[in-house]
Write a protein that holds these residues in place. Structure first.
Motif, PDB file in Angstrom:
ATOM      1  N   GLY A  41      -8.346   3.748  -1.131  1.00  0.00           N
ATOM      2  CA  GLY A  41      -9.027   5.015  -1.368  1.00  0.00           C
ATOM      3  C   GLY A  41      -8.559   6.105  -0.426  1.00  0.00           C
ATOM      4  O   GLY A  41      -8.340   7.253  -0.837  1.00  0.00           O
ATOM      5  N   VAL A  42      -8.405   5.760   0.842  1.00  0.00           N
ATOM      6  CA  VAL A  42      -7.926   6.746   1.828  1.00  0.00           C
ATOM      7  C   VAL A  42      -6.515   7.197   1.493  1.00  0.00           C
ATOM      8  O   VAL A  42      -6.183   8.388   1.573  1.00  0.00           O
ATOM      9  CB  VAL A  42      -7.979   6.158   3.253  1.00  0.00           C
ATOM     10  N   MET A  43      -5.662   6.266   1.088  1.00  0.00           N
ATOM     11  CA  MET A  43      -4.279   6.625   0.779  1.00  0.00           C
ATOM     12  C   MET A  43      -4.181   7.468  -0.482  1.00  0.00           C
ATOM     13  O   MET A  43      -3.328   8.353  -0.578  1.00  0.00           O
ATOM     14  CB  MET A  43      -3.428   5.361   0.663  1.00  0.00           C
ATOM     15  N   MET A  44      -5.059   7.216  -1.460  1.00  0.00           N
ATOM     16  CA  MET A  44      -5.112   8.087  -2.637  1.00  0.00           C
ATOM     17  C   MET A  44      -5.371   9.524  -2.197  1.00  0.00           C
ATOM     18  O   MET A  44      -4.712  10.468  -2.655  1.00  0.00           O
ATOM     19  CB  MET A  44      -6.232   7.640  -3.575  1.00  0.00           C
ATOM     20  N   ASN A 101      -2.356  12.219  -2.414  1.00  0.00           N
ATOM     21  CA  ASN A 101      -2.568  13.073  -3.592  1.00  0.00           C
ATOM     22  C   ASN A 101      -3.623  14.129  -3.276  1.00  0.00           C
ATOM     23  O   ASN A 101      -4.446  14.481  -4.114  1.00  0.00           O
ATOM     24  CB  ASN A 101      -3.012  12.230  -4.794  1.00  0.00           C
ATOM     25  N   ARG A 102      -3.571  14.643  -2.074  1.00  0.00           N
ATOM     26  CA  ARG A 102      -4.622  15.486  -1.509  1.00  0.00           C
ATOM     27  C   ARG A 102      -4.923  16.722  -2.344  1.00  0.00           C
ATOM     28  O   ARG A 102      -6.076  16.987  -2.692  1.00  0.00           O
ATOM     29  CB  ARG A 102      -4.232  15.894  -0.086  1.00  0.00           C
ATOM     30  N   GLN A 103      -3.907  17.498  -2.678  1.00  0.00           N
ATOM     31  CA  GLN A 103      -4.143  18.764  -3.384  1.00  0.00           C
ATOM     32  C   GLN A 103      -4.726  18.549  -4.774  1.00  0.00           C
ATOM     33  O   GLN A 103      -5.680  19.216  -5.181  1.00  0.00           O
ATOM     34  CB  GLN A 103      -2.853  19.575  -3.472  1.00  0.00           C
ATOM     35  N   ALA A 104      -4.165  17.616  -5.515  1.00  0.00           N
ATOM     36  CA  ALA A 104      -4.668  17.352  -6.865  1.00  0.00           C
ATOM     37  C   ALA A 104      -6.098  16.823  -6.805  1.00  0.00           C
ATOM     38  O   ALA A 104      -6.955  17.208  -7.603  1.00  0.00           O
ATOM     39  CB  ALA A 104      -3.766  16.358  -7.580  1.00  0.00           C
ATOM     40  N   PRO A 116       0.834  -1.208   0.000  1.00  0.00           N
ATOM     41  CA  PRO A 116       0.000   0.000   0.000  1.00  0.00           C
ATOM     42  C   PRO A 116       0.866   1.254   0.000  1.00  0.00           C
ATOM     43  O   PRO A 116       2.022   1.235   0.476  1.00  0.00           O
ATOM     44  CB  PRO A 116      -0.794  -0.129   1.300  1.00  0.00           C
ATOM     45  N   ILE A 117       0.318   2.354  -0.508  1.00  0.00           N
ATOM     46  CA  ILE A 117       1.084   3.586  -0.707  1.00  0.00           C
ATOM     47  C   ILE A 117       1.827   4.026   0.552  1.00  0.00           C
ATOM     48  O   ILE A 117       3.001   4.379   0.515  1.00  0.00           O
ATOM     49  CB  ILE A 117       0.156   4.726  -1.177  1.00  0.00           C
ATOM     50  N   GLY A 118       1.121   3.993   1.675  1.00  0.00           N
ATOM     51  CA  GLY A 118       1.710   4.492   2.917  1.00  0.00           C
ATOM     52  C   GLY A 118       2.881   3.683   3.426  1.00  0.00           C
ATOM     53  O   GLY A 118       3.637   4.166   4.285  1.00  0.00           O
TER      54      GLY A 118
END
Length: 279
Positions: A226-229, A233-236, A66-68
């Motif tokens: 979904g949460v990690m996305m 990638n919060r600002q985008a 996972p991303i994190g």
């Protein structure tokens, strides 16, 4: 070639199938021993362990966590690798990952295969998952050409369609066509579930067919992903959501005003535009 896969879920497990079919010796590492046992039994990897030291002799390592977990796992992993080992990841966000790992490991190449499914886990892994799918690489100007060539050769061997871009460009693009749809799809399901009449809700569930299946699929996927996305990638993603809300508000106004000609014009425009995104 001896290739390591750190993270034996859908993406890592599918990668293992294809690499083994090409004659590579595949080493897998997972947090759970049960996952390791399943991966070996299914034929996704040749060897598997919960001990990251298994990857010590790997020539290439794919980080499929996972991303994190990507950056923390790489920090742990590089203590056991030869300096010549090429490391790449499959995270759906690139800018923060590339910025964090590139200073730590010279032979790192950011990557992202666009080949997910709603299902997750090693049991969902499948052969030829990447065939005909986009696979993005985001090397930096300082990334050694040899490292890029190694990853490029493997990606092409998977049958994927290879693309290059800057990490920031990648994150903006996927905020539109990957991360935004997850949030929109989730909101669609939540909106339907807000129906107060239980008989109407049950009827809607009974009548739901291909249209609802298509538009709700990604909203019913892995919540952790979904949460990690959203987190990485919060600002985008916020920008994409705000633009989506403006378009939705416009549709609401047109319907409220019974402005059918303009509504039809907008629907015609989206009808023409869709083939540019989906074959």
């Amino acid at each position: 070639m001896q290739i390591g896969i750190l993270g034996l879920g859908l993406i890592g497990g599918s990668l293992g199938y294809d690499l083994r079919s090409q004659g590579h010796h595949v080493l897998g590492v997972s947090r759970k021993q049960s996952t390791c046992d399943t991966a070996v039994a299914l034929g996704s990897v040749d060897e598997a362990s919960v001990n990251i030291k298994l990857l010590t002799g790997a020539e290439v390592v794919f980080i499929c966590t996972p991303i994190g977990l990507i950056v923390p796992q790489v920090k742990q992993l590089i203590n056991h690798l030869s300096p010549s080992t090429v490391v790449t990841d499959v995270g759906s966000v690139k800018a923060p990952i590339v910025a964090a790992i590139s200073p730590l490991w010279e032979n790192f190449v950011g990557g992202h295969p666009m080949a997910g499914k709603a299902d997750s886990g090693i049991e969902s892994a499948q052969k030829d998952l990447y065939v005909g799918r986009p696979y993005v690489l985001t090397p930096e100007a300082t990334t050694p050409k040899r490292a890029i060539a190694v990853v490029e050769e493997i990606v092409r061997s998977l049958g994927a369609n290879l693309y290059y871009c800057q990490p920031e460009q990648h994150d903006l693009a996927v905020s539109w066509i990957s991360h935004l749809p997850v949030m929109v799809s989730s909101a669609l399901i939540a909106a339907c579930m807000s129906e107060n009449d239980p008989e109407v809700l049950q009827l809607a569930q009974n009548l739901a067919s291909s249209g609802f299946r298509d538009t709700s699929r990604v909203g019913g996927g892995n919540p952790e992903l979904g949460v990690m996305m959203a987190q990485y990638n919060r600002q985008a993603l916020l920008g994409s959501l705000q633009q989506y809300r403006r378009n939705l508000d416009e549709l609401i106004d047109l319907i409220a005003q019974e402005n059918w000609p303009v509504l039809e014009t907008k629907l015609q425009a989206t009808q023409r535009a869709r083939p540019d995104f989906v074959d």
